[in-house]
Design a protein around this motif. Structure first.
Motif, PDB file in Angstrom:
ATOM      1  N   THR A  95     -13.046 -15.338  23.986  1.00 56.17           N
ATOM      2  CA  THR A  95     -14.490 -16.054  23.593  1.00 56.17           C
ATOM      3  C   THR A  95     -14.475 -17.344  24.131  1.00 56.17           C
ATOM      4  OG1 THR A  95     -14.468 -14.167  21.673  1.00 56.17           O
ATOM      5  CG2 THR A  95     -16.113 -16.072  21.947  1.00 56.17           C
ATOM      6  N   LEU A  96     -13.515 -18.007  23.039  1.00 54.14           N
ATOM      7  CA  LEU A  96     -13.163 -19.942  23.569  1.00 54.14           C
ATOM      8  C   LEU A  96     -13.405 -20.258  25.276  1.00 54.14           C
ATOM      9  CD1 LEU A  96     -11.332 -20.760  21.403  1.00 54.14           C
ATOM     10  CD2 LEU A  96     -13.794 -20.771  20.712  1.00 54.14           C
ATOM     11  N   GLY A  97     -12.525 -19.295  26.206  1.00 60.61           N
ATOM     12  CA  GLY A  97     -12.192 -19.201  27.578  1.00 60.61           C
ATOM     13  C   GLY A  97     -14.438 -19.169  28.099  1.00 60.61           C
ATOM     14  N   ALA A  98     -14.462 -18.250  27.475  1.00 54.67           N
ATOM     15  CA  ALA A  98     -16.159 -18.020  28.464  1.00 54.67           C
ATOM     16  C   ALA A  98     -16.449 -19.213  29.044  1.00 54.67           C
ATOM     17  CB  ALA A  98     -16.559 -16.916  27.533  1.00 54.67           C
ATOM     18  N   PHE A  99     -16.438 -19.796  27.387  1.00 55.35           N
ATOM     19  CA  PHE A  99     -17.444 -21.450  27.560  1.00 55.35           C
ATOM     20  C   PHE A  99     -16.764 -22.600  28.991  1.00 55.35           C
ATOM     21  CE2 PHE A  99     -17.893 -20.675  23.350  1.00 55.35           C
ATOM     22  CZ  PHE A  99     -19.567 -20.804  23.231  1.00 55.35           C
ATOM     23  N   LEU A 100     -14.841 -21.896  29.508  1.00 57.74           N
ATOM     24  CA  LEU A 100     -14.853 -22.853  30.524  1.00 57.74           C
ATOM     25  C   LEU A 100     -14.626 -22.640  32.134  1.00 57.74           C
ATOM     26  CD1 LEU A 100     -11.425 -23.466  28.448  1.00 57.74           C
ATOM     27  CD2 LEU A 100     -13.296 -24.642  28.864  1.00 57.74           C
ATOM     28  N   VAL A 101     -15.169 -21.076  31.727  1.00 55.50           N
ATOM     29  CA  VAL A 101     -15.031 -20.270  32.911  1.00 55.50           C
ATOM     30  C   VAL A 101     -16.348 -20.581  34.162  1.00 55.50           C
ATOM     31  CG1 VAL A 101     -15.916 -17.706  34.180  1.00 55.50           C
ATOM     32  CG2 VAL A 101     -14.109 -17.799  32.470  1.00 55.50           C
ATOM     33  N   LEU A 118      -3.299  -5.254  12.908  1.00 55.09           N
ATOM     34  CA  LEU A 118      -4.941  -4.899  14.153  1.00 55.09           C
ATOM     35  C   LEU A 118      -5.538  -5.838  13.957  1.00 55.09           C
ATOM     36  CD1 LEU A 118      -5.806  -1.097  12.481  1.00 55.09           C
ATOM     37  CD2 LEU A 118      -5.301  -2.094  14.716  1.00 55.09           C
ATOM     38  N   GLY A 119      -5.195  -6.640  12.729  1.00 55.45           N
ATOM     39  CA  GLY A 119      -6.005  -8.499  12.722  1.00 55.45           C
ATOM     40  C   GLY A 119      -5.944  -9.175  13.574  1.00 55.45           C
ATOM     41  N   LEU A 120      -4.349  -9.454  14.268  1.00 51.17           N
ATOM     42  CA  LEU A 120      -3.874  -9.986  15.831  1.00 51.17           C
ATOM     43  C   LEU A 120      -4.505 -10.098  16.937  1.00 51.17           C
ATOM     44  CD1 LEU A 120       0.293 -10.216  14.007  1.00 51.17           C
ATOM     45  CD2 LEU A 120      -1.757 -11.918  13.917  1.00 51.17           C
ATOM     46  N   GLY A 121      -4.909  -8.072  16.668  1.00 52.52           N
ATOM     47  CA  GLY A 121      -5.148  -8.235  17.847  1.00 52.52           C
ATOM     48  C   GLY A 121      -7.425  -9.328  18.215  1.00 52.52           C
ATOM     49  N   GLY A 122      -7.339 -10.395  16.688  1.00 56.22           N
ATOM     50  CA  GLY A 122      -8.237 -10.552  16.591  1.00 56.22           C
ATOM     51  C   GLY A 122      -8.008 -12.078  18.388  1.00 56.22           C
ATOM     52  N   LEU A 123      -5.952 -12.365  18.123  1.00 54.54           N
ATOM     53  CA  LEU A 123      -5.662 -13.943  18.984  1.00 54.54           C
ATOM     54  C   LEU A 123      -6.369 -13.154  19.952  1.00 54.54           C
ATOM     55  CD1 LEU A 123      -2.650 -14.495  16.915  1.00 54.54           C
ATOM     56  CD2 LEU A 123      -4.724 -15.257  16.737  1.00 54.54           C
ATOM     57  N   PRO A 124      -6.038 -12.726  20.872  1.00 56.70           N
ATOM     58  CA  PRO A 124      -6.363 -12.407  22.408  1.00 56.70           C
ATOM     59  C   PRO A 124      -7.750 -12.708  21.867  1.00 56.70           C
ATOM     60  CG  PRO A 124      -5.751 -10.904  21.492  1.00 56.70           C
ATOM     61  CD  PRO A 124      -5.436 -11.499  20.618  1.00 56.70           C
ATOM     62  N   ALA A 125      -8.432 -11.439  21.395  1.00 57.39           N
ATOM     63  CA  ALA A 125     -10.882 -11.863  21.528  1.00 57.39           C
ATOM     64  C   ALA A 125     -11.094 -13.407  21.746  1.00 57.39           C
ATOM     65  CB  ALA A 125     -11.178 -11.250  20.702  1.00 57.39           C
TER      66      ALA A 125
END
Length: 361
Positions: free
Chosen positions: A92-98, A81-88
């Protein structure tokens, strides 16, 4: 996107650190509607299977397959379940590049920045005609004071009917219920030689990709070859069913993609909201009815779904015109007014009124 990613990370943390069922449910309920608002057609189709790989490698024993824990100590499910945080985190970081769209910038009054982005997108310097169209469309959108009332007007009937119909078709063609094939998956994949890893491999493969022929083939194979004796299903038929399931998954995401492309700016947010509500409603309806249908129809449930696919295909063929390469602000004039049916719902008086609003006359 940034807020959604942050909430997603928080939900993953709650799930991974859950001490009881309540924490697990709360963490899962905290996930934003990522399937509806963030993923596009390709990402829906190809990120879903990726979610199964951590489970395949790390999760604790699967009762269906009787396999042993891959991580001792019983904490493998927390890591999964914790690995689901990787795409999250990537979200989150990709939002700054959009980059904001020209429509969004113009709507918020950043005209020069909107011009700059539009020029970059088109790759040409002469974007003035399109920029003026976007500016006019933004003005019209701001003139609308009651979007819910406006979307029910006759001139918006085509977009409303198509967007709602697609959500109904998405559920009644079995896009979510195709996972019922998992009921047979361990048998199919044991036949293919996957043995104890059958259910996990089936989740990975059938989650990879998502029509009429597929459901029919599945129903015929299971109805004639499988019945109540799974050992009668040969390896070749097992492979055929798996391929058909993958084909079934291809078209599902279009139900989310198309409504965002056909509503005009003044009703887009309301149209998207109604589409989501209709989809959730019929997801609930199918979810409540599917097990009774499975018990009643058995393999015939796939004939039911294939029938709806035939209805959907007919609807799309005759009532959903091509919108490729047509700007949103020009769809009414270039698409709906040219269609043999939807043109009857375009009121010329409404068009004249909108033109007056745009020109200020």
């Amino acid at each position: 996107m940034f807020i959604a990613g942050f909430i997603f990370i928080a939900g993953v943390a709650f799930c991974a650190a859950a001490q009881n069922l309540a924490m697990l449910i709360f963490g899962g309920a905290s996930f934003p509607f990522r399937d509806r608002t963030i993923k596009n057609t390709l990402s829906i189709g190809y990120t879903v299977p990726a979610e199964y790989y951590p489970w395949h490698s790390l999760s604790q024993s699967c009762q269906l397959c009787h396999q042993q824990d891959r991580i001792k100590g019983g904490w493998g499910w927390r890591l999964s379940l914790g690995l689901g945080g990787l795409p999250a985190l990537l979200l989150t970081l990709g939002a700054f590049l959009v980059v904001d769209t020209p429509n969004s910038l113009i709507e918020r009054g950043h005209l020069e920045e909107g011009k700059s982005v539009l020029r970059k997108i088109r790759g040409i310097d002469n974007i003035e005609p399109e920029f003026l169209e976007l500016l006019d469309a933004s003005r019209v959108a701001k003139e609308v004071k009651h979007p819910f009332r406006n979307i029910l007007k006759r001139r918006n009937r085509s977009q409303l009917v198509i967007s709602i119909a697609l959500q109904v078709f998405q559920q009644f063609t079995g896009i979510n219920v195709i996972s019922l094939i998992m009921f047979y998956a361990p048998i199919l994949f044991n036949t293919l030689g996957f043995k104890n890893d059958a259910s996990l491999y089936s989740a990975v493969i059938t989650g990879a990709i998502n029509m009429f022929l597929s459901h029919v083939v599945i129903a015929v194979v299971m109805g004639i070859k499988m019945k109540d004796h799974p050992e009668e299903l040969s390896k070749g038929y097992a492979v055929l069913v798996v391929v058909m399931v993958c084909i079934c998954m291809v078209m599902g995401p279009l139900g989310w993609f198309i409504p965002s492309e056909i509503f005009p700016l003044e009703t887009r947010s309301v149209g998207q909201g109604l589409s989501v509500c209709v989809n959730f409603l019929f997801t609930f309806v199918i979810g409540q009815a599917v097990f009774s249908m499975l018990c009643l129809f058995r393999f015939g449930i796939f004939f039911f779904f294939s029938g709806w696919i035939l209805i959907m295909s007919t609807f799309v063929l005759f009532l959903f015109p091509e919108t490729k390469n047509v700007p949103i602000e020009e769809i009414a004039e270039r698409v709906w007014k040219q269609h043999w049916l939807w043109k009857r719902f375009i009121d010329e008086d409404d068009c004249v009124k909108e033109e007056k609003v745009v020109t200020g006359n």
